[in-house]
Every structure is written in structure tokens, then in C-alpha cells.
Design an enzyme around this catalytic site. Structure first.
Site, PDB file in Angstrom:
ATOM      1  N   PRO A  54      -4.716  43.498  17.425  1.00 15.63           N
ATOM      2  CA  PRO A  54      -4.316  42.776  16.208  1.00 15.63           C
ATOM      3  C   PRO A  54      -3.149  41.816  16.404  1.00 15.63           C
ATOM      4  O   PRO A  54      -3.101  40.771  15.753  1.00 15.63           O
ATOM      5  CB  PRO A  54      -3.954  43.906  15.239  1.00 15.63           C
ATOM      6  CG  PRO A  54      -4.805  45.045  15.677  1.00 15.63           C
ATOM      7  CD  PRO A  54      -4.837  44.954  17.179  1.00 15.63           C
ATOM      8  N   TYR A  55      -2.231  42.157  17.288  1.00 15.30           N
ATOM      9  CA  TYR A  55      -1.121  41.241  17.552  1.00 15.30           C
ATOM     10  C   TYR A  55      -1.637  39.910  18.084  1.00 15.30           C
ATOM     11  O   TYR A  55      -1.314  38.842  17.566  1.00 15.30           O
ATOM     12  CB  TYR A  55      -0.146  41.883  18.545  1.00 15.30           C
ATOM     13  CG  TYR A  55       0.926  40.947  19.057  1.00 15.30           C
ATOM     14  CD1 TYR A  55       1.772  40.280  18.179  1.00 15.30           C
ATOM     15  CD2 TYR A  55       1.101  40.726  20.423  1.00 15.30           C
ATOM     16  CE1 TYR A  55       2.762  39.416  18.646  1.00 15.30           C
ATOM     17  CE2 TYR A  55       2.084  39.884  20.902  1.00 15.30           C
ATOM     18  CZ  TYR A  55       2.910  39.227  20.008  1.00 15.30           C
ATOM     19  OH  TYR A  55       3.877  38.377  20.477  1.00 15.30           O
ATOM     20  N   GLY A  56      -2.465  39.962  19.123  1.00 12.83           N
ATOM     21  CA  GLY A  56      -3.021  38.736  19.699  1.00 12.83           C
ATOM     22  C   GLY A  56      -3.916  38.002  18.723  1.00 12.83           C
ATOM     23  O   GLY A  56      -3.897  36.765  18.646  1.00 12.83           O
TER      24      GLY A  56
END
Length: 407
Positions: A212-214
Site C-alpha cells: 500500500p505504501y508504494g
């Protein structure tokens, strides 16, 4: 028998006297409060740290006013320091959820002159507040660092990451559009590439984020690129790799909140182990398809990273988008990193090898040739052990982060 007129009049006379005394006392309080307010305003306006709106609210020839979002954080504070050293005017906006007020105080002490630096405590998720900040300040450029940034945490709290990274970037773009701020330097990440089949990673490597960060960062990039097509903007997107180190002069460092240590950078975990804050270092994953089975990463010193941001700002041009990888071009395994940390700290750190961390990828390192060719930037602080020594020096003298200093 009725009371005499004298006895009836006494209470009334007493009340009249009390009312008069109360009115005088109340009037005195108002006067005192007004006087103190005037004195406070006078002191503030004549104090070195006071930044009147007249300075920050208008454009000044020869002065570039940069909004640094997340400027109380690890990377943002180092970038703010460099901008101030280079005579930029800086406004930091941070809600201190991940940043440190101690870093702000250091910067204020270093640059107390009026018109150099102002700090605004605000949440970028509040569109009305962000709009007000842009309305009251004449920004020439935005460096957008503010973001939650832990891969492991993003797998546990994905919605938080989409809100904090993607949605907040949309709010920034809307404010820039409304108030005609045309230059954006965006802090992105190599996590947008996911786990590419080929190494090293170039800017043309397909973006297939796996956490989710990327994904949140890639969505933000896509919004920026779509918006810039019809907005006459100057945009620079910097996708950087694993950041280490700290200010060589020892003024700033990395001080994550204690509750976030388990999600933090490997350098922070190494230092915590070396100081005895934690019993040892936990290396997550030893079965990756790499030379020694641990993850391989490209470690970039924070001093080099902020230099890349300043070069990007200096080279930003209207109707132009620059996308650059910021790294050393050399991958180091986690085991290599741990050995370098042991040497830098002089401590034989205990290491426990555990299962993989969700969302991690085996090998990531950059090809930084594009940023060298176009911006004349190259990493200078490439000795892993030396970068860790500099960071360790700050850590030793700031055992509790910015809260304490033995230096």
C-alpha cells in the site's frame, strides 16, 4: 413594627458601594488585559523569531519562498536546513504526528532572522486549513515530503496510507492550482517499482508496487502528472531508495517515535540495539534469492538526498516534468549493513533471524545515471560505515531523540 427609614437605606447604600467597587475592579482588569496584550504583541514583533505576515505573504525579488511539508520529519528537516543555508525562505507545515518539534527548534535557533523561517502546525488532510495557508503566504515552490512511510505498517493500515499520501497530495495540488503555485518537488519512492525483474532500476522500469505504501505513492505521482499536463507546472519527482545518515555537523538526526520502532528503518533498529534499548536486531527474511539470503537495498545518505532536492528545485522549469531515481547505484545486503553498523558503533550487536516481513521485496537498487546527466547530481557519501558513524554520533548524544542532548 416597621423598620426605620435609616435601617432600610443602609443595605441599599452598601449595594451601591459594592457595585461601584466591582465596576472599578472590572474596568481595571480590562485595562490590565489590554495593556498586557499590547506588550505581548510588541515583544513578539520585535523578537528575532517573529515572522510577520508582511514578509511571508508577498513575493520578493531574489528570494524563493519554499513550502516544505513534513519539514519536522527526518528528511524534511534536513531539506529545510539545506534550503535555509542556501538562503531560501522556508515555511514548514507539519502536524507533528511523525515529526519532531525539537528539529523545528534547532532550525529556529540556527536561523532566527525575521523572514527566514516560519513553522505552521497544521494537518494537510484539512483542505480549508491548507487553502488558508496558501492564501496567507506567497509560495514560489512546494517540496512535498509529508507522508507516513513504513512498508510494514502500510500492510496493516492500508487506508491510512491512501488517505495520508494520496488524498493529502490531492489537497496540496488543489491549493497549488487555486493559488497559482507552479513548482512542485515531490518526494516519492522506489517502492513504486515493486519488485522488478531486471536490476538496476531505471526511470523506465515499469511501476508495479506490491504494498500500500508504494501503491499510494504511485497514485499520487499519477495525479501530479495528469494535473501538470494542463497547468503549466514545473514538476520534479524524486524516487529515492533507503535513506540513512544525518547532518554531518550533528545538528539534526533521525528520531522516530518509540511506538514506531518496529516499523522503522534498519539503521534505527541497529542503533537501538547498540544502545541497549532493544535486546538485539531482528532481521526479517533470510530466504530471499540474493547472495546471502537477505534483502538487498540501495542506501542513500540523507545529505546527498537533500542535495538532489535542491538541484531539482534549481532546475525545475515550467511545462517540464522531471522524474529521477536518487540512489548510489550499488546494492548492499542486510547482512552487509549489519556488519557495517557493528563497526560504526563498536558494538557486537546480537542478531535474530526471523521470517519475512509482509510486502518486502528481495532486491532493489538504482541506476542514477539520468539524474547525473540532467542535473549533474551524484551521491558523494557512499561509504556505508562512515554514514552510519555520523548518524551514530548523533544518536549517542540524543538517547531520547530531540528531548535530550549530552553534546
Amino acid at each position: 413594627m416597621l423598620p426605620s427609614s435609616r435601617s432600610r437605606s443602609q443595605p441599599r447604600a452598601g449595594m451601591d458601594y459594592l457595585d461601584t467597587r466591582r465596576k472599578r475592579h472590572f474596568a481595571g482588569k480590562i485595562f490590565t488585559a489590554a495593556f498586557l496584550t499590547v506588550v505581548c504583541i510588541f515583544i513578539l514583533k520585535h523578537s528575532p523569531g517573529f515572522s510577520g505576515t508582511s514578509v511571508f505573504s508577498h513575493h520578493e525579488q531574489g528570494v524563493t519562498h519554499v513550502l516544505v511539508t513534513g519539514g519536522a520529519g527526518y528528511i524534511g528537516s534536513h531539506a529545510s536546513l539545506r534550503l535555509l543555508k542556501d538562503s531560501y525562505r522556508v515555511t514548514i507545515v507539519d502536524n507533528l504526528s511523525r515529526g519532531n518539534i525539537g528539529a523545528i527548534k534547532i532550525l529556529q535557533e540556527l536561523f532566527p532572522e525575521p523572514g527566514r523561517l516560519q513553522f505552521i502546525f497544521a494537518d494537510l488532510g484539512d483542505a480549508k486549513v491548507v487553502d488558508q495557508i496558501f492564501a496567507q503566504n506567497a509560495f514560489d515552490a512546494v517540496m512535498h515530503f509529508a507522508a507516513v512511510a513504513y512498508v510494514g505498517e502500510s500492510t496493516l493500515e492500508p487506508l491510512r496510507y491512501y488517505h495520508n499520501i494520496t488524498a493529502n497530495t490531492l489537497i496540496i495540488l488543489e491549493a497549488m492550482a487555486k493559488h497559482r503555485v507552479k513548482t512542485l518537488i515531490y518526494s516519492s519512492t522506489c517502492a513504486t517499482y515493486g519488485e522488478p525483474e531486471k536490476m538496476p532500476i531505471t526511470e523506465k522500469t515499469p511501476q508495479n508496487p506490491i504494498n500500500p505504501y508504494g501503491k499510494a505513492k504511485k497514485m499520487a505521482e499519477d495525479m501530479i502528472l495528469d494535473f501538470s499536463k494542463n497547468a503549466n507546472m514545473a514538476v520534479m519527482i524524486l524516487r529515492y531508495f533507503n535513506v540513512i545518515g544525518s547532518d554531518p555537523e550533528g545538528r539534526l538526526g533521525e528520531a522516530p517515535r518509540p511506538e514506531l520502532r518496529e516499523h522503522g528503518r534498519i539503521s534505527g533498529a541497529c542503533f537501538d540495539a547498540a544502545r541497549g534499548i532493544i535486546s538485539g536486531l531482528k532481521v526479517k527474511g533470510t530466504d530471499y534469492p540474493t547472495q546471502d539470503g537477505t534483502c538487498v537495498r540501495d542506501y542513500i545518505d540523507v545529505t546527498d538526498l537533500v542535495d538532489a532536492h535542491v538541484k531539482a528545485l534549481d532546475n525545475a522549469r515550467p511545462k517540464n516534468v522531471g522524474i529521477y531515481n536518487v540512489g548510489t547505484g550499488k546494492g548492499r545486503s542486510v547482512k552487509e549493513f549489519v556488519e557495517a553498523c557493528k563497526k560504526a558503533t563498536g558494538v557486537d550487536i546480537k542478531v535474530d533471524y526471523l521470517e519475512r516481513r509482509p510486502g518486502d521485496y528481495a532486491e532493489v537498487y538504482s541506476d542514477p545515471s539520468k539524474i547525473y546527466q540532467e542535473l549533474n547530481w551524484t551521491a558523494k557519501y557512499t561509504n556505508l560505515e562512515e554514514s552510519l558513524k555520523v548518524a551514530w554520533k548523533w544518536q549517542k548524544s540524543h538517547r531520547n531523540g530531540y528531548g535530550t542532548s549530552s553534546s
